[in-house]
Design a protein around this motif. Sequence first.
Motif, mmCIF file in Angstrom:
data_model
loop_
_atom_site.group_PDB
_atom_site.id
_atom_site.type_symbol
_atom_site.label_atom_id
_atom_site.label_comp_id
_atom_site.label_asym_id
_atom_site.label_seq_id
_atom_site.Cartn_x
_atom_site.Cartn_y
_atom_site.Cartn_z
ATOM 1 N N ARG B 26 0.829 -1.211 0.000
ATOM 2 C CA ARG B 26 0.000 0.000 0.000
ATOM 3 C C ARG B 26 0.860 1.256 0.000
ATOM 4 O O ARG B 26 0.581 2.216 -0.717
ATOM 5 N N ARG B 98 -4.775 -4.006 -4.744
ATOM 6 C CA ARG B 98 -5.526 -5.219 -4.427
ATOM 7 C C ARG B 98 -5.250 -6.365 -5.400
ATOM 8 O O ARG B 98 -6.062 -7.266 -5.581
ATOM 9 N N LYS B 427 -16.600 -2.573 -5.987
ATOM 10 C CA LYS B 427 -16.455 -2.540 -4.528
ATOM 11 C C LYS B 427 -15.102 -1.974 -4.108
ATOM 12 O O LYS B 427 -14.843 -1.780 -2.936
ATOM 13 N N THR B 428 -14.215 -1.795 -5.068
ATOM 14 C CA THR B 428 -12.876 -1.296 -4.724
ATOM 15 C C THR B 428 -12.565 -0.042 -5.545
ATOM 16 O O THR B 428 -13.194 0.187 -6.586
ATOM 17 N N ASP B 430 -9.832 0.559 -7.253
ATOM 18 C CA ASP B 430 -9.278 0.244 -8.571
ATOM 19 C C ASP B 430 -10.374 -0.244 -9.517
ATOM 20 O O ASP B 430 -10.281 -0.083 -10.729
#
Lengths: 193, 467
Positions: B26, B98, B427-428, B430
Amino acid sequence: MNLAWIHLALFSLTALFALLETDPRFRLVAIAIQYAVLFWVVSTSLSLGLALVKLIVGWTAIALLGASLWNASRIRPASFSWSQQVFRLLSGGMIIGLSFSFSSSPSTWLPVEMLYLRSGITLAGCGLLMNGFSRHPSMAILGLLEVLSGFELIYAFLVDSVLMTGMLALVTLGLAGIGAYLTFLNSLPEGQR
Amino acid sequence: MSTAWLWIILPLVSAFGLWFLRHHQRLSLGISSGLCIFLTLAAAILPLGNTLRLGGWTFELAPALTVLGRQLRLTDADRPLLVLFYGLGTLWFLGSARRHLSPFFVPHGLAALALMIAAFAVEPFIYSAPLIELAVLISIPALIPPGQTSFRAILRFITLQTLALPLLLTGGWMLGQIEGVPQQTETVLPAVLMVGVGFALWLAIFPFHTWVIMLPQDTPIFPSGFFLSLISTASFLVMLDFFNSFPWIRSILPIGAGLQLVGWLMLLLAGLWSLFMTDLRRVLGLSLIFDTGFGLIALSLGTPQGVTLFLETLPARILGLFLITHCLSYLQHTPNEALPISLHRLAPPTWASIGVLTSYFSLGGLPLLASFPARQGILFALAQQSLPALISALVGNLLFLLNGIRLFNYLMQPRDGTMAPPDESLKTLDGWLIPLAIIGLIGLGLLPGVFLQPALYAAQGFLNLAR
């Protein structure tokens, strides 16, 4: 006898030996000898310092590949059949023949003595064959290093730039590093990959 | 301060630092994306070569940095290209969140990006050959996932890219020697042949194209898509720089006809092969080959308009390749990336499968999508030069789009028996890049003038071609 003939003979013999030899360690030794001869030749056109850079970088690259092979316990000398060896010998012979088939016209484009041009073509051609014949990453990369040393032999007569020598040294070391990395990954047991 | 310090050396040093932080995914992603955003904005805002006043401080962004007698030159005309490259970096680094990629992806990707900038900034152009080779070598650890057992594609990639180096350096040297006396055609021809084969190896031009198809199949799609788009785009720009450095070559040899022939051949081949595609991962390589074909045709025109049209296609190319790769890696639900992605994975329609189709049609030049305006211009210009070439290009384009219809058919097919995986793309963070990129591709198609001005400005960097 012209020194260039001796250089050409040494380059051709080591290139053919590296192509035919089944034990990777001896192949590495052959290419290391090539780098020594390369140093001998290029020290006549480049400064001694730049020629030394090529020798040290070449040997370091060989040492990197050698160390990775040493650690890779799974690598064994390849077993080639009689017909495979004959095919390799013929292919190598054809490359040497090809380098002699050139008339003198390339020397009008490139101010390099014809015998050194032939040496460079022999090294590059045999290196390309080694690269194509090899399945193991380290040997394929060794073939590429031989191609590059053939090119560097010719290029040393054209350009004596410190920056270019440094960049080519980085490329040689980078290639050897990648070869060592791939050999290391290839040698890991299934569970650790 | 020189421009090279900001756009080449700073990212290189950052990449070196990020190498030590590579296991903190991250953090390294945040730093690399932040740096790319900063460099994109800086390139968009700052005038290069001028003095800047910030409060009481004065900066001068000098265009050239001299290293051992050679120059790294980034002028004001290069700003659109800097925006493009660091914009590409921003997209790909944000998109890699992710994902279980090699920890080397971020630092090596950033270093490769900086080396590519150095490759088109360095003068004389032959020094770009070792720089691109170094970028290729740097990319290898980022391309190999844990557990990789097959190195066939990787070895072919390294081999073909490395073989370009001696050819480009020798050919470049020969052309440099005869620059003053370009009448020596017997020397020009072998030199141009060497350089031509070198560029063909870099750009994966037929018959050296196999690695482009193999790489996304043998390595994870996401990093291979990144490096494919980066290397091919940078190689194209170096080729443009080469033509700009030796403009007299076109008057001696039929370079335009050669580029045109190779260009439409690549369009035809990509179009034909796409019809027989069964593994969705091949769509990435085929799209790249197809786009390269159009790029070659644009450069074959030999007119300032051709250069501008080529530069105009670059944002659509980069966005299209990003979207197709990003969506394919979403469709690859299995952790085993060595398995093929069946065409049936496109159904049922999800953001990822719609993204694949949109980027495919955009790269195929469908009207109202991003590549269309420039493609239309290229085809109109080609029509004025050669009708057979135009017909071949159109046939290739048609075959490529026909395959798009085939893919669309798969998208609409109901799944029988198996449960469709839930669409988790949005949901993310990216995942949100998919609809944004789709909107971007449609927006660029609807507002074609957006990139015309930057393309015209960037063309000033290739003065000998843009005249």
